[in-house]
Each structure stands twice: as structure tokens, then as C-alpha cells.
Design an enzyme around this catalytic site. Structure first.
Site, PDB file in Angstrom:
ATOM      1  N   LYS A  44       0.975   4.131  -2.864  1.00  0.00           N
ATOM      2  CA  LYS A  44       0.590   5.511  -2.534  1.00  0.00           C
ATOM      3  C   LYS A  44       1.758   6.480  -2.746  1.00  0.00           C
ATOM      4  O   LYS A  44       1.552   7.640  -3.113  1.00  0.00           O
ATOM      5  CB  LYS A  44       0.058   5.585  -1.101  1.00  0.00           C
ATOM      6  CG  LYS A  44      -1.251   4.814  -0.901  1.00  0.00           C
ATOM      7  CD  LYS A  44      -2.372   5.373  -1.749  1.00  0.00           C
ATOM      8  CE  LYS A  44      -3.696   4.671  -1.542  1.00  0.00           C
ATOM      9  NZ  LYS A  44      -4.761   5.191  -2.408  1.00  0.00           N
ATOM     10  N   TYR A  93       0.836  -1.210   0.000  1.00  0.00           N
ATOM     11  CA  TYR A  93       0.000   0.000   0.000  1.00  0.00           C
ATOM     12  C   TYR A  93       0.874   1.264   0.000  1.00  0.00           C
ATOM     13  O   TYR A  93       0.633   2.199  -0.775  1.00  0.00           O
ATOM     14  CB  TYR A  93      -0.890  -0.054   1.241  1.00  0.00           C
ATOM     15  CG  TYR A  93      -1.915   1.040   1.374  1.00  0.00           C
ATOM     16  CD1 TYR A  93      -3.101   1.009   0.631  1.00  0.00           C
ATOM     17  CD2 TYR A  93      -1.726   2.092   2.267  1.00  0.00           C
ATOM     18  CE1 TYR A  93      -4.055   2.014   0.776  1.00  0.00           C
ATOM     19  CE2 TYR A  93      -2.680   3.089   2.420  1.00  0.00           C
ATOM     20  CZ  TYR A  93      -3.842   3.044   1.676  1.00  0.00           C
ATOM     21  OH  TYR A  93      -4.787   4.035   1.830  1.00  0.00           O
TER      22      TYR A  93
END
Ligand code: NAP
Length: 245
Positions: free
Chosen positions: A159, A155
Site C-alpha cells: 500500500k 500489506y
């Protein structure tokens, strides 16, 4: 702020932050294409709320990690409204695990939904925005992409990737009247964070200067500003909406 002549696509807008963004853009006048994958009911409910405000809205089910679905999302938008002014890359998932236990499948899935989708959707709308000489691309990154977070290597990489992508595309398309920015929320009260254990939530709150999780609406307000005419001189930026973290 008035977006009444604008058409916006908001990915992953059946619930959470995406839903709040879709409702906020409609509130300030935009026509909104709401998108999600899986169950159509939440998207139709959001579309119903937008139509009840007297705004135009088109629900399109599409998996934004797949180029064929993204092409259809853009085609259906153009067929309905003939233009695309605002793209909000919001769809995202997490599959948390410490790196040594993280499967290749969970790495690939998170990178596909959270980062590849941003590439696919941005590429698919750019030509239309450049032709109009007006466009706004806003992608939802995360504080985790800036600070890192144990158990979220996939993640965090996705991001952080959004931030590099945003800064690069902002430079590529500035001369076409298109701005490209990211919003980096901290911890926001949605289904994604409701899954966290209560004691971990309390621990997190101790690290938030403003003392609590944000609301989806807090993120939506920042996105609406970046989508507006008033933000025309802002591009390549990452706006934190994180209670001061
Ligand atoms: P959420 O409640 O889990 O909602 C995510 C939405 O994205 C859901 O409607 C989901 O659809 C949709 N989606 C998932 N995969 C998709 C795909 N392949 N194609 C199209 N739609 C897809 O998450 P959220 O908390 O609102 O988060 C929204 C965004 O903000 C994400 O990018 C997230 O990473 C980011 N963010 C959230 C927080 C936070 O604290 N909540 C903090 C920082 C950043 P389904 O319902 O069908 O699964």
C-alpha cells in the site's frame, strides 16, 4: 458530476469497496467494466444492478496480478466500448502475520495482487488514455501504507508502494491530460474488516476521531470526485478517507 461519456474499469468490484465504486460511477453516468477473480456470480449481480440503472456494464473475470489476464481485460473493454477513461485499481487482499512468521509465499501473493496489479493495469491503459488526452487513474491504498500496522508488513509495503507509484506516474503523464491519484481508506466495513475480532474492532474505533468504521460508499464518493472533470487540477495526491485517523 457527470461521467456519462466515460468508460471505467474497476478491479475487484464483485463486493466491498470495489462494488460501491462501480455502482457510484454508474450512478453518475459512466459505463462500467466490473472485474473480479474466482466466483462469477457476485460480478454478474453487480452488472445486473448497473444495467437496472439503465447504464452499460461489462463483467470480465480476470486475475489482475497476471499480465495475460490484464491484457485480456483491456482488450475486452476496448472491443466493447472502444475507449478507457477511468481505471480504479481496487483489487486487494491481505495475508496477515507477524514478520517472523510470515511466509515468502504470503509476501509474494500480497505484493502481486495489491501492488504488481497496479503496475500492470496502469501500464495497460495508459497508452489509450494518453492518445485520448484524458484519463483518470485512481488506486486504493490504505492508511496502513502510511502509518504501518502490526502483522501487516506485506500489506503495508504494497500500500505504501502504491503511494510512491502514484506520485511518480502523476509526474510522468501529466502532460498527456491524465491524472493519477490514490485514496487511502482507514477502516471500512467490508468482508476484509468483518474478519477482525470484535474486541480489536472496538479498540480500533477508539482511535477513530469520527468514532466508527467508514462505509464502502464513503470511499466511492471520494473516488467518483477524483474521476470527475471537477478534479482536473488534482494529481499525485493521496486522499485519506479515514474518519480523521
Ligand atoms: P474485499 O471485500 O476483500 O474485496 C476485494 C475484492 O478484490 C474481491 O471482490 C476480490 O475477489 C477481489 N480480488 C482479489 N484478488 C483479485 C485479483 N487477483 N484479481 C481481481 N480481483 C481480485 O476488500 P475491500 O475491503 O472491499 O477492499 C478493497 C480495496 O480497498 C483493497 O485494495 C483493500 O486493500 C483496500 N482497503 C480496504 C480497507 C478496509 O477497511 N476494508 C481499508 C483500506 C484499504 P474475490 O471475491 O474473488 O476474492
Amino acid at each position: 458530476m457527470n461521467l456519462s461519456t466515460k468508460v471505467a474499469i474497476v478491479t475487484g468490484s464483485g463486493r466491498g469497496i470495489g462494488r460501491a465504486i462501480a455502482l457510484k460511477l454508474a450512478e453518475v453516468g459512466a459505463t462500467v467494466v466490473v472485474n473480479d477473480v474466482g466466483d462469477a456470480k457476485p460480478v454478474e449481480a453487480v452488472a445486473g444492478e448497473i444495467k437496472a440503472m439503465g447504464r452499460e456494464c461489462l463483467p470480465v473475470m480476470a486475475d489482475v496480478s497476471l499480465s495475460s489476464d490484464v491484457a485480456r481485460l483491456v482488450e475486452e473493454t476496448l472491443a466493447a466500448y472502444g475507449r478507457i477513461d477511468i481505471l480504479v485499481n481496487n483489487a486487494g487482499i491481505n495475508r496477515d502475520q507477524l514478520l517472523l512468521r510470515m511466509s515468502e509465499e504470503d509476501w509474494d501473493k500480497v505484493l502481486a495482487v495489491d501492488l504488481k496489479s497496479v503496475f500492470l493495469c496502469t501500464k495497460a491503459v495508459l497508452r489509450h488514455m494518453a492518445k485520448q488526452r484524458w484519463g483518470r487513474i485512481i488506486s486504493i491504498s490504505s492508511i496502513v501504507g502510511i502509518m504501518g500496522n502490526k502483522g501487516q508488513a506485506n500489506y503495508a509495503a504494497a500500500k505504501a508502494g502504491i503511494i510512491g507509484f502514484t506520485r511518480t506516474i502523476a509526474k510522468e503523464v501529466a502532460s498527456h491530460g491524465v491524472t493519477v491519484n490514490a485514496v487511502a481508506p482507514g477502516f471500512i466495513d467490508t468482508e476484509m474488516t468483518q474478519r477482525l475480532k470484535e474486541e480489536w474492532k472496538q479498540e480500533l474505533k477508539r482511535h477513530i476521531p469520527l468514532g466508527d468504521f467508514g462505509s464502502p460508499r464513503d470511499v466511492a464518493e471520494a473516488v467518483a470526485f477524483l474521476a470527475s472533470e471537477e478534479a482536473k487540477y488534482i494529481t499525485g495526491q493521496v486522499l485519506g478517507v479515514d474518519g480523521g485517523m
